[in-house]
Write an enzyme that holds these catalytic residues in place. Structure first.
Site, PDB file in Angstrom:
ATOM      1  CG  ASP A   1      -3.386  -2.075  -1.058  1.00 39.87           C
ATOM      2  OD1 ASP A   1      -2.814  -1.720  -2.263  1.00 39.87           O
ATOM      3  OD2 ASP A   1      -3.947  -1.114  -0.563  1.00 39.87           O
TER       4      ASP A   1
ATOM      5  CG  ASP B   1      -2.435  -0.813   6.582  1.00 42.62           C
ATOM      6  OD1 ASP B   1      -2.944   0.108   5.999  1.00 42.62           O
ATOM      7  OD2 ASP B   1      -2.745  -2.037   6.713  1.00 42.62           O
TER       8      ASP B   1
END
Length: 376
Positions: free
Chosen positions: A93, A267
């Site tokens: 990320d 996720d």
């Protein structure tokens, strides 16, 4: 790396899709659930054990890795894959969410975010360009564009301003990412629960062009009904031939609902975090193994599960090691939860390919409605 990143849809059932993402480090079967390895590890799990659960890809965290051990140290040691002993794909990320939720004394500007580490108070700066640099040093296969995540609740005007800043940062992320064959950059749709803002964000991202697209700004306290309300239309705003990633989701019923609505990737820390606190996810719902009802129960956690915790240990043993605070307790229940999540994804993929998703979803909800087995 000569192979390029690609995505192939192989079947659909309603809005649900199944397919394969191809990367130089292996294929990712979709719909996919990505276990979270925040600081270069899925807590309480060896990498080979994570792979044994059926995971094709892991998620790493730019914010945590830039602070400790630092991206510069990781690249000197051979990159994140070698550093954490995971030879499959990794998605990182951008760090934006953690900066907004964890860091202290944040200062936001058009340029980026200046903040102090939650670890030692040291001062740092993240911008689209710096986020792309860190993720390049880490060597992740899928890179996320740098975005701003407003604290909720927020006014619609504040959400709109944040979304437009994120779109400007998305363009800078695209420019800083450059041409990296074999690696992919995903843009992140923002806009809260307001359809007009989501449409504006999606249009901006499509104009820039990305290898994949994420739906951000959900699973942040808005509730499942509101989240599904956005997912009823948001995936359809994104290119059909690119992966769609719902960030930070979630509970099993969230996952099933998201897949029904056209999401390809998800996720969440939930299965591993729950495992460390004695919460097991099973086809019958959630089980708190620390409850006294399990103290003398010789039966497995789930007789239909083939994970090591269910195959080799009783509920009584799992209860005991949690009460005794033994390390193996977190290991076994984390393995079970990740195994259950990956079995759920495989079931969804198989059902979509066979055109029987409706039957699978009905059976999923029926099993959960029955609840856990009766105590002895």
């Amino acid at each position: 790396m000569t192979q390029r990143f690609s995505f192939e849809l192989t079947a659909t059932d309603g809005r649900a899709r199944t397919g394969v993402i191809s990367t130089p480090r292996g294929e990712i079967r979709t719909p996919a659930f990505m276990p979270v390895g925040t600081a270069g590890t899925v807590k309480a799990m060896l990498p080979e054990n994570v792979r044994a659960t059926g995971a094709d890809i892991l998620l790493g965290n730019t914010y945590h890795l830039m602070l400790r051990p630092t991206a510069e140290r990781v690249v000197r040691l051979g990159g994140l894959h070698r550093f954490m002993n995971w030879d499959r794909p990794i998605l990182t990320d951008s760090g934006g969410f953690q900066v907004m939720s964890l860091a202290d004394l944040r200062k936001l500007s058009e340029e980026g975010v200046t903040f102090r580490s939650h670890i030692d108070g040291s001062k740092h700066h993240l911008s689209p360009e710096r986020s792309m640099e860190i993720q390049r040093l880490l060597g992740s296969d899928i890179v996320m564009a740098f975005d701003e995540c407003p604290a909720l609740p927020a006014t619609e005007e504040a959400v709109a301003q944040s979304m437009r800043l994120s779109m400007r940062w998305a363009r800078r992320s695209r420019e800083a990412f450059g041409d990296r064959p074999g690696h992919a950059l995903f843009g992140i749709m923002q806009g809260g629960v307001t359809r007009d803002l989501r449409e504006e964000s999606a249009a901006a991202l499509r104009e820039i062009g990305f290898e994949g697209y994420a739906i951000g700004g959900l699973a942040v306290g808005e509730g499942q009904e509101a989240m599904f309300g956005v997912l009823d239309y948001a995936p359809g705003l994104l290119p059909e031939d690119r992966p769609r990633y719902l960030m930070g989701v979630g509970k099993p019923d969230d996952i099933v609902g998201a897949v029904e609505r056209g999401v390809d990737m998800m996720d969440c820390v939930l299965p591993s975090r729950s495992g460390r606190t004695g919460q097991a996810w099973t086809r019958r719902g959630q089980v708190n193994i620390k409850n006294a009802r399990h103290m003398d129960d010789p039966r497995p956690l789930d007789e239909a599960c083939s994970c090591p915790a269910c195959r080799s240990y009783s509920r009584a043993y799992l209860h005991h090691v949690f009460r005794a605070q033994e390390i193996i307790a977190s290991m076994l229940l984390t393995w079970h939860n990740l195994h259950y999540y990956q079995e759920l994804m495989q079931g969804l993929r198989t059902a979509i390919a066979a055109g029987r998703l409706g039957e699978f979803v009905a059976a999923f909800h029926a099993a959960r409605a029955e609840g856990d087995i009766e105590p002895l």
